[in-house]
Design a protein around this motif. Sequence first.
Motif, PDB file in Angstrom:
ATOM      1  N   ARG A 224       0.833  -1.209   0.000  1.00 16.92           N
ATOM      2  CA  ARG A 224       0.000   0.000   0.000  1.00 16.92           C
ATOM      3  C   ARG A 224       0.865   1.256   0.000  1.00 16.92           C
ATOM      4  O   ARG A 224       0.444   2.303  -0.506  1.00 16.92           O
ATOM      5  N   GLN A 225       2.071   1.162   0.566  1.00 12.34           N
ATOM      6  CA  GLN A 225       2.998   2.284   0.443  1.00 12.34           C
ATOM      7  C   GLN A 225       3.277   2.560  -1.024  1.00 12.34           C
ATOM      8  O   GLN A 225       3.302   3.709  -1.480  1.00 12.34           O
ATOM      9  N   LEU A 226       3.534   1.509  -1.794  1.00  8.22           N
ATOM     10  CA  LEU A 226       3.832   1.674  -3.213  1.00  8.22           C
ATOM     11  C   LEU A 226       2.601   2.177  -3.973  1.00  8.22           C
ATOM     12  O   LEU A 226       2.710   3.056  -4.829  1.00  8.22           O
ATOM     13  N   ALA A 227       1.449   1.623  -3.661  1.00  7.67           N
ATOM     14  CA  ALA A 227       0.228   2.022  -4.366  1.00  7.67           C
ATOM     15  C   ALA A 227      -0.127   3.471  -4.095  1.00  7.67           C
ATOM     16  O   ALA A 227      -0.743   4.142  -4.933  1.00  7.67           O
ATOM     17  N   ALA A 228       0.253   3.984  -2.942  1.00  9.06           N
ATOM     18  CA  ALA A 228      -0.097   5.357  -2.576  1.00  9.06           C
ATOM     19  C   ALA A 228       0.612   6.378  -3.451  1.00  9.06           C
ATOM     20  O   ALA A 228       0.242   7.552  -3.463  1.00  9.06           O
ATOM     21  N   ASP A 234      -4.678   5.124  -1.029  1.00  8.68           N
ATOM     22  CA  ASP A 234      -4.229   3.768  -0.704  1.00  8.68           C
ATOM     23  C   ASP A 234      -3.123   3.731   0.345  1.00  8.68           C
ATOM     24  O   ASP A 234      -2.516   2.680   0.551  1.00  8.68           O
ATOM     25  N   LYS A 235      -2.860   4.862   0.986  1.00 12.25           N
ATOM     26  CA  LYS A 235      -1.761   4.851   1.956  1.00 12.25           C
ATOM     27  C   LYS A 235      -2.060   3.856   3.081  1.00 12.25           C
ATOM     28  O   LYS A 235      -3.214   3.613   3.430  1.00 12.25           O
ATOM     29  N   PRO A 236      -1.008   3.268   3.648  1.00 13.16           N
ATOM     30  CA  PRO A 236      -1.194   2.148   4.587  1.00 13.16           C
ATOM     31  C   PRO A 236      -1.838   2.572   5.895  1.00 13.16           C
ATOM     32  O   PRO A 236      -1.817   3.744   6.271  1.00 13.16           O
ATOM     33  N   GLN A 237      -2.376   1.591   6.573  1.00 13.20           N
ATOM     34  CA  GLN A 237      -3.034   1.847   7.859  1.00 13.20           C
ATOM     35  C   GLN A 237      -2.522   0.859   8.906  1.00 13.20           C
ATOM     36  O   GLN A 237      -2.533  -0.350   8.692  1.00 13.20           O
ATOM     37  N   LEU A 238      -2.053   1.393  10.006  1.00 15.19           N
ATOM     38  CA  LEU A 238      -1.640   0.576  11.137  1.00 15.19           C
ATOM     39  C   LEU A 238      -2.817   0.409  12.099  1.00 15.19           C
ATOM     40  O   LEU A 238      -3.729   1.234  12.131  1.00 15.19           O
ATOM     41  N   THR A 239      -2.763  -0.632  12.898  1.00 10.69           N
ATOM     42  CA  THR A 239      -3.731  -0.802  13.985  1.00 10.69           C
ATOM     43  C   THR A 239      -3.012  -0.575  15.303  1.00 10.69           C
ATOM     44  O   THR A 239      -1.988  -1.210  15.575  1.00 10.69           O
ATOM     45  N   VAL A 240      -3.523   0.351  16.084  1.00 10.39           N
ATOM     46  CA  VAL A 240      -2.918   0.709  17.370  1.00 10.39           C
ATOM     47  C   VAL A 240      -3.902   0.363  18.480  1.00 10.39           C
ATOM     48  O   VAL A 240      -5.054   0.806  18.452  1.00 10.39           O
ATOM     49  N   TYR A 241      -3.447  -0.429  19.427  1.00  9.00           N
ATOM     50  CA  TYR A 241      -4.273  -0.805  20.573  1.00  9.00           C
ATOM     51  C   TYR A 241      -3.766  -0.072  21.817  1.00  9.00           C
ATOM     52  O   TYR A 241      -2.585  -0.180  22.171  1.00  9.00           O
ATOM     53  N   LEU A 242      -4.651   0.661  22.473  1.00  6.33           N
ATOM     54  CA  LEU A 242      -4.305   1.389  23.690  1.00  6.33           C
ATOM     55  C   LEU A 242      -5.029   0.749  24.874  1.00  6.33           C
ATOM     56  O   LEU A 242      -6.249   0.569  24.837  1.00  6.33           O
ATOM     57  N   ASN A 243      -4.275   0.434  25.916  1.00  4.53           N
ATOM     58  CA  ASN A 243      -4.810  -0.315  27.054  1.00  4.53           C
ATOM     59  C   ASN A 243      -5.276   0.630  28.151  1.00  4.53           C
ATOM     60  O   ASN A 243      -4.462   1.185  28.900  1.00  4.53           O
ATOM     61  N   MET A 244      -6.578   0.821  28.256  1.00  4.24           N
ATOM     62  CA  MET A 244      -7.127   1.674  29.305  1.00  4.24           C
ATOM     63  C   MET A 244      -7.021   1.021  30.679  1.00  4.24           C
ATOM     64  O   MET A 244      -6.963   1.701  31.701  1.00  4.24           O
ATOM     65  N   GLY A 245      -6.997  -0.300  30.714  1.00  6.82           N
ATOM     66  CA  GLY A 245      -6.931  -0.999  31.993  1.00  6.82           C
ATOM     67  C   GLY A 245      -5.602  -0.845  32.689  1.00  6.82           C
ATOM     68  O   GLY A 245      -5.522  -0.895  33.919  1.00  6.82           O
ATOM     69  N   LYS A 246      -4.529  -0.664  31.920  1.00  7.80           N
ATOM     70  CA  LYS A 246      -3.204  -0.468  32.519  1.00  7.80           C
ATOM     71  C   LYS A 246      -3.158   0.863  33.250  1.00  7.80           C
ATOM     72  O   LYS A 246      -2.747   0.934  34.400  1.00  7.80           O
ATOM     73  N   ASN A 247      -3.570   1.914  32.563  1.00  9.74           N
ATOM     74  CA  ASN A 247      -3.731   3.224  33.195  1.00  9.74           C
ATOM     75  C   ASN A 247      -4.398   4.175  32.217  1.00  9.74           C
ATOM     76  O   ASN A 247      -3.866   4.403  31.118  1.00  9.74           O
ATOM     77  N   PRO A 248      -5.556   4.734  32.549  1.00 13.80           N
ATOM     78  CA  PRO A 248      -6.270   5.610  31.609  1.00 13.80           C
ATOM     79  C   PRO A 248      -5.495   6.860  31.240  1.00 13.80           C
ATOM     80  O   PRO A 248      -5.564   7.317  30.093  1.00 13.80           O
ATOM     81  N   GLN A 249      -4.744   7.446  32.210  1.00 19.15           N
ATOM     82  CA  GLN A 249      -4.004   8.666  31.914  1.00 19.15           C
ATOM     83  C   GLN A 249      -2.960   8.433  30.828  1.00 19.15           C
ATOM     84  O   GLN A 249      -2.828   9.214  29.878  1.00 19.15           O
ATOM     85  N   ALA A 269      -4.000   5.467  10.886  1.00 18.10           N
ATOM     86  CA  ALA A 269      -3.981   4.564  12.037  1.00 18.10           C
ATOM     87  C   ALA A 269      -5.399   4.310  12.509  1.00 18.10           C
ATOM     88  O   ALA A 269      -6.193   5.242  12.663  1.00 18.10           O
ATOM     89  N   ASP A 270      -5.679   3.057  12.715  1.00 15.91           N
ATOM     90  CA  ASP A 270      -6.947   2.649  13.327  1.00 15.91           C
ATOM     91  C   ASP A 270      -6.667   2.453  14.816  1.00 15.91           C
ATOM     92  O   ASP A 270      -6.168   1.411  15.232  1.00 15.91           O
ATOM     93  N   ILE A 271      -6.962   3.479  15.612  1.00 12.25           N
ATOM     94  CA  ILE A 271      -6.653   3.455  17.041  1.00 12.25           C
ATOM     95  C   ILE A 271      -7.837   2.874  17.796  1.00 12.25           C
ATOM     96  O   ILE A 271      -8.943   3.407  17.734  1.00 12.25           O
ATOM     97  N   GLN A 272      -7.583   1.794  18.499  1.00 14.53           N
ATOM     98  CA  GLN A 272      -8.637   1.097  19.237  1.00 14.53           C
ATOM     99  C   GLN A 272      -8.292   1.047  20.717  1.00 14.53           C
ATOM    100  O   GLN A 272      -7.161   0.744  21.090  1.00 14.53           O
ATOM    101  N   MET A 273      -9.276   1.382  21.542  1.00 17.72           N
ATOM    102  CA  MET A 273      -9.120   1.289  22.985  1.00 17.72           C
ATOM    103  C   MET A 273      -9.545  -0.104  23.453  1.00 17.72           C
ATOM    104  O   MET A 273     -10.614  -0.583  23.075  1.00 17.72           O
ATOM    105  N   VAL A 274      -8.710  -0.736  24.266  1.00 21.33           N
ATOM    106  CA  VAL A 274      -9.063  -2.035  24.834  1.00 21.33           C
ATOM    107  C   VAL A 274      -9.168  -1.896  26.348  1.00 21.33           C
ATOM    108  O   VAL A 274      -8.599  -0.986  26.949  1.00 21.33           O
ATOM    109  N   ASN A 275      -9.878  -2.818  26.948  1.00 23.11           N
ATOM    110  CA  ASN A 275     -10.114  -2.791  28.401  1.00 23.11           C
ATOM    111  C   ASN A 275     -10.752  -1.473  28.830  1.00 23.11           C
ATOM    112  O   ASN A 275     -10.343  -0.860  29.826  1.00 23.11           O
ATOM    113  N   THR A 276     -11.733  -1.040  28.063  1.00 26.42           N
ATOM    114  CA  THR A 276     -12.438   0.198  28.401  1.00 26.42           C
ATOM    115  C   THR A 276     -13.538  -0.093  29.420  1.00 26.42           C
ATOM    116  O   THR A 276     -13.929  -1.242  29.629  1.00 26.42           O
TER     117      THR A 276
END
Length: 484
Positions: A224-228, A234-249, A269-276
């Motif tokens: 997707r980098q090349l296609a962009a 078509d630029k690439p997309q990462l998935t980012v998981y943020l853990n609220m259970g570890k510490n919300p701040q 980036a597809d930013i997703q919160m886990v342990n919400t």
Amino acid sequence: MFDFDKLGKKTLIAPFVLVIALRCVLCLAVAPLLRADPHDISLAIVNLDDGTTTPVGAVNAGEVLASQLTGEESQAAQESTETLAKLTAMKAAAASGAAAATNGAAATESSEAPNLVAVTSSDSAASTNGAVEAAEGAADSGLAAAAAAAASGAAAVPDTASAQAASGAETDDADATSAATSASSSMADALTWATLDSEADLDQRLEDNSLFDGIVIPADFTARQLAAASNPADKPQLTVYLNMGKNPQVANSLQTAMAQSLASAGIDADIQMVNTADVGGGMMAGLIAAQMMVMPLLVMTLSSSIVLSLLTWRRDAWDLRARSPWLTAGTQAAFIVALSALIAAFALLIDVTAGGLDLPAGQLFCWLWLGCACVMLAFVGLTDACLPVGALFAITVFAVGMGTAMLPAELMPTFWADWVFPWAPQAHLGQGVRTIVHCGQNPGMADAGPLMVFAVIGIAALLLAAGLATAKSAKAKDTAPAAA
């Protein structure tokens, strides 16, 4: 009890001494919050990128990104970096040739006779078209450079001034920009990265609350980098998981940092919160619910412990007419069980009634009851054994440990992180509350263990105090006949 009449006029300075003492206690309580120093914030990256092959070699933009994030140079990352450098040089050469051909054609058109115009224009067009084709053939370089920028950008919050310059924006507040950049650099330096083999491993670590954040590089990242190059959509997309259970701040801070960093590098980036946890209440409820539960719990525990000891353990009562010290210790233990249950219920009700929060009351009550009983055992036992030692211990625990309920060890100044957080009951009570509320799990021994240590200390102190009182009573019996 202490007779203040013995101090005479010196009692007039007692209010000033009390104010100074409270000032010291409150300074210790807020110091770690005001001097938060991020360090060792654990994140992980999973690279699933398949890479691709170009005319000058293989490229795996995901490997380059992972290598720059973690600081671990791999052979694949080195080869990809070399290939990217070649592609960059090719594009620069192609662009330079196209510009030269165009400029030459323009100069010829303006200076030569009309019969040469058609020939010159034709040559110029051919040169330009060839250059364009060469540039398109080497388009990998620009995309690869974006991958490298993403790597450096994702590893740190982007330099605010640089981002503004790149977009043509201007700022009238240089001081604010400098401060924001400094704070961003501090957070960037605090990140520690680990490379994992699979998303399943990442999911397990997030569930175990051993990570603050996780990034997944998809299998089509390089493609997707090349296609962009021809289609920016078509630029690439990462998935980012943020853990609220570890510490919300920390999760909220990382959310802002990651979104800005990846956006400035041209990567979605597809930013997703886990342990919400949706606990209701106001906008700050999720961030401070644990603190607002633990702080009143410790205040009530401290005051009740000292009062219980003073009312039930009279140091001048162990004579021939005294009741058994062991019976008194048992009575205190029964009071501790009852009082700790009442305190746990009150601490929970403060959040439920005052904050209107929707919390798992049963699990939280049992956890707070356990923690309160363990801490109260230590406070009462040490106060029974030696009043000054018990009072000093209780105040010290309250003062130096209060900030640990809200912040993780990774945000604490070095002293608090190394010497206070491992044993402070507030830290483990707060993390236990977050584990229950955000993860729906019971706290593990990592948090229950230190509280059990307080209980062991308290039981040992109670036994010591009862033993010393028994010895004192026996000595009084032995000396009574002689005195008669």
